[in-house]
Motif scaffolding. Structure first.
Motif, PDB file in Angstrom:
ATOM      1  N   LYS A   8     -28.329  -7.424  13.154  1.00 23.26           N
ATOM      2  CA  LYS A   8     -29.220  -6.593  13.387  1.00 23.26           C
ATOM      3  C   LYS A   8     -29.617  -6.356  14.853  1.00 23.26           C
ATOM      4  O   LYS A   8     -29.748  -7.523  15.582  1.00 23.26           O
ATOM      5  CB  LYS A   8     -30.561  -6.888  12.306  1.00 23.26           C
ATOM      6  CG  LYS A   8     -31.701  -6.046  12.846  1.00 23.26           C
ATOM      7  CD  LYS A   8     -32.789  -6.289  11.816  1.00 23.26           C
ATOM      8  CE  LYS A   8     -34.318  -5.532  11.988  1.00 23.26           C
ATOM      9  NZ  LYS A   8     -35.191  -6.193  11.375  1.00 23.26           N
ATOM     10  N   TYR A   9     -30.007  -5.415  15.537  1.00 22.54           N
ATOM     11  CA  TYR A   9     -30.525  -5.481  16.973  1.00 22.54           C
ATOM     12  C   TYR A   9     -31.541  -4.666  16.924  1.00 22.54           C
ATOM     13  O   TYR A   9     -32.141  -3.834  16.304  1.00 22.54           O
ATOM     14  CB  TYR A   9     -29.486  -4.645  17.730  1.00 22.54           C
ATOM     15  CG  TYR A   9     -27.873  -5.077  17.635  1.00 22.54           C
ATOM     16  CD1 TYR A   9     -27.644  -6.038  18.492  1.00 22.54           C
ATOM     17  CD2 TYR A   9     -26.972  -4.802  16.710  1.00 22.54           C
ATOM     18  CE1 TYR A   9     -26.362  -6.466  18.680  1.00 22.54           C
ATOM     19  CE2 TYR A   9     -25.696  -5.333  16.349  1.00 22.54           C
ATOM     20  CZ  TYR A   9     -25.486  -6.192  17.592  1.00 22.54           C
ATOM     21  OH  TYR A   9     -24.064  -6.807  17.491  1.00 22.54           O
ATOM     22  N   ILE A  10     -32.566  -5.247  18.090  1.00 21.98           N
ATOM     23  CA  ILE A  10     -33.739  -4.866  18.178  1.00 21.98           C
ATOM     24  C   ILE A  10     -33.948  -4.710  19.535  1.00 21.98           C
ATOM     25  O   ILE A  10     -33.782  -5.449  20.435  1.00 21.98           O
ATOM     26  CB  ILE A  10     -34.957  -5.519  17.742  1.00 21.98           C
ATOM     27  CG1 ILE A  10     -34.915  -5.576  16.161  1.00 21.98           C
ATOM     28  CG2 ILE A  10     -36.441  -5.175  18.408  1.00 21.98           C
ATOM     29  CD1 ILE A  10     -35.880  -6.598  15.646  1.00 21.98           C
ATOM     30  N   LYS A  82     -30.179  -9.636  19.434  1.00 26.07           N
ATOM     31  CA  LYS A  82     -29.115  -9.708  18.375  1.00 26.07           C
ATOM     32  C   LYS A  82     -29.622 -10.632  17.281  1.00 26.07           C
ATOM     33  O   LYS A  82     -29.760 -11.903  17.442  1.00 26.07           O
ATOM     34  CB  LYS A  82     -27.933  -9.884  19.012  1.00 26.07           C
ATOM     35  CG  LYS A  82     -26.776 -10.127  17.833  1.00 26.07           C
ATOM     36  CD  LYS A  82     -25.436 -10.522  18.729  1.00 26.07           C
ATOM     37  CE  LYS A  82     -24.208 -10.536  17.607  1.00 26.07           C
ATOM     38  NZ  LYS A  82     -23.022 -10.862  18.321  1.00 26.07           N
ATOM     39  N   TYR A  83     -29.664 -10.257  15.935  1.00 28.53           N
ATOM     40  CA  TYR A  83     -30.276 -11.252  15.063  1.00 28.53           C
ATOM     41  C   TYR A  83     -29.109 -11.191  13.963  1.00 28.53           C
ATOM     42  O   TYR A  83     -28.227 -10.367  13.825  1.00 28.53           O
ATOM     43  CB  TYR A  83     -31.438 -10.414  14.386  1.00 28.53           C
ATOM     44  CG  TYR A  83     -32.535 -10.582  15.096  1.00 28.53           C
ATOM     45  CD1 TYR A  83     -33.615 -11.660  14.917  1.00 28.53           C
ATOM     46  CD2 TYR A  83     -32.803  -9.735  15.947  1.00 28.53           C
ATOM     47  CE1 TYR A  83     -34.690 -11.558  15.554  1.00 28.53           C
ATOM     48  CE2 TYR A  83     -34.138  -9.643  16.643  1.00 28.53           C
ATOM     49  CZ  TYR A  83     -34.961 -10.816  16.780  1.00 28.53           C
ATOM     50  OH  TYR A  83     -36.221 -10.551  17.269  1.00 28.53           O
ATOM     51  N   LEU A  88     -32.635 -15.078  15.954  1.00 26.10           N
ATOM     52  CA  LEU A  88     -32.185 -14.344  16.906  1.00 26.10           C
ATOM     53  C   LEU A  88     -31.041 -15.216  17.688  1.00 26.10           C
ATOM     54  O   LEU A  88     -31.231 -16.454  17.580  1.00 26.10           O
ATOM     55  CB  LEU A  88     -33.674 -14.600  18.059  1.00 26.10           C
ATOM     56  CG  LEU A  88     -33.277 -14.049  19.594  1.00 26.10           C
ATOM     57  CD1 LEU A  88     -32.687 -12.614  19.506  1.00 26.10           C
ATOM     58  CD2 LEU A  88     -34.388 -14.477  20.370  1.00 26.10           C
ATOM     59  N   ILE A  89     -29.843 -14.553  17.711  1.00 21.78           N
ATOM     60  CA  ILE A  89     -28.698 -15.614  18.151  1.00 21.78           C
ATOM     61  C   ILE A  89     -28.455 -14.996  19.383  1.00 21.78           C
ATOM     62  O   ILE A  89     -27.444 -15.736  20.078  1.00 21.78           O
ATOM     63  CB  ILE A  89     -27.703 -15.269  17.066  1.00 21.78           C
ATOM     64  CG1 ILE A  89     -27.216 -14.046  17.095  1.00 21.78           C
ATOM     65  CG2 ILE A  89     -28.065 -15.981  15.657  1.00 21.78           C
ATOM     66  CD1 ILE A  89     -25.901 -13.647  16.170  1.00 21.78           C
ATOM     67  N   GLY A  90     -28.957 -14.048  20.041  1.00 19.74           N
ATOM     68  CA  GLY A  90     -28.416 -13.433  21.489  1.00 19.74           C
ATOM     69  C   GLY A  90     -28.877 -12.238  21.823  1.00 19.74           C
ATOM     70  O   GLY A  90     -29.722 -11.811  21.215  1.00 19.74           O
ATOM     71  N   PHE A  91     -28.860 -11.928  23.098  1.00 17.63           N
ATOM     72  CA  PHE A  91     -29.396 -10.614  23.606  1.00 17.63           C
ATOM     73  C   PHE A  91     -28.330 -10.157  24.636  1.00 17.63           C
ATOM     74  O   PHE A  91     -27.416 -10.822  25.349  1.00 17.63           O
ATOM     75  CB  PHE A  91     -30.564 -10.853  24.143  1.00 17.63           C
ATOM     76  CG  PHE A  91     -30.720 -11.657  25.558  1.00 17.63           C
ATOM     77  CD1 PHE A  91     -30.607 -11.016  26.655  1.00 17.63           C
ATOM     78  CD2 PHE A  91     -30.540 -13.185  25.448  1.00 17.63           C
ATOM     79  CE1 PHE A  91     -30.590 -11.695  27.826  1.00 17.63           C
ATOM     80  CE2 PHE A  91     -30.685 -13.883  26.542  1.00 17.63           C
ATOM     81  CZ  PHE A  91     -30.530 -13.127  27.854  1.00 17.63           C
ATOM     82  N   ASN A  92     -28.397  -8.868  24.891  1.00 21.45           N
ATOM     83  CA  ASN A  92     -27.815  -8.168  26.181  1.00 21.45           C
ATOM     84  C   ASN A  92     -28.870  -7.622  27.120  1.00 21.45           C
ATOM     85  O   ASN A  92     -29.822  -6.955  26.477  1.00 21.45           O
ATOM     86  CB  ASN A  92     -27.032  -6.967  25.572  1.00 21.45           C
ATOM     87  CG  ASN A  92     -25.629  -7.398  24.962  1.00 21.45           C
ATOM     88  OD1 ASN A  92     -25.049  -8.542  25.430  1.00 21.45           O
ATOM     89  ND2 ASN A  92     -25.426  -6.696  23.913  1.00 21.45           N
TER      90      ASN A  92
END
Length: 127
Positions: A8-10, A82-83, A88-92
């Protein structure tokens, strides 16, 4: 049985600051840290990048970009969180939003090398 769960992305817009550290400067890297309350907790999202056009180093763009970041107050950047399985496992980090919010197209020419998520700011580990 499902082997692969969907991520899932937020998208959020968060304030950020420049993190000055000796290792980055020696390697030609720049680290910024976006921060804010995510999922009810304060989180610090750091992204270290280099300039994708090596000629920019020769033209002193690197030093100028650091000055822009050091003088920046109250600016924000878009991050895509990024979930997986609700965690929460990461981000861009959105480089385009960074360039737009800093009003400096040179920030469009960055390449992110590494990202990190922490409960404490990296600002305390500086030069």
């Amino acid at each position: 049985m499902r082997l692969f769960g969907k991520n899932k992305y937020i998208t959020m817009e968060l304030p950020f600051c420049y993190i000055k550290n000796k290792e980055d400067i020696e390697a030609g890297g720049i680290t910024i840290e976006a921060y804010g309350e995510i999922d009810g907790e304060m989180k610090f999202l750091s992204a270290t990048f280099v300039l994708s056009d090596l000629k920019m180093y020769d033209r002193n763009d690197y030093e100028d970009m650091i000055k822009v970041l050091e003088e920046t107050k109250d600016k924000k950047v878009i991050v895509n969180l990024k979930y997986k399985k609700g965690r929460l496992i990461g981000f861009n980090l959105d480089g385009e939003s960074l360039a737009k919010n800093l009003n400096d197209e040179r920030f469009d020419k960055i390449e992110i090398l590494i990202t990190g998520i922490d409960d404490k700011s990296a600002a305390n580990k500086g030069v």
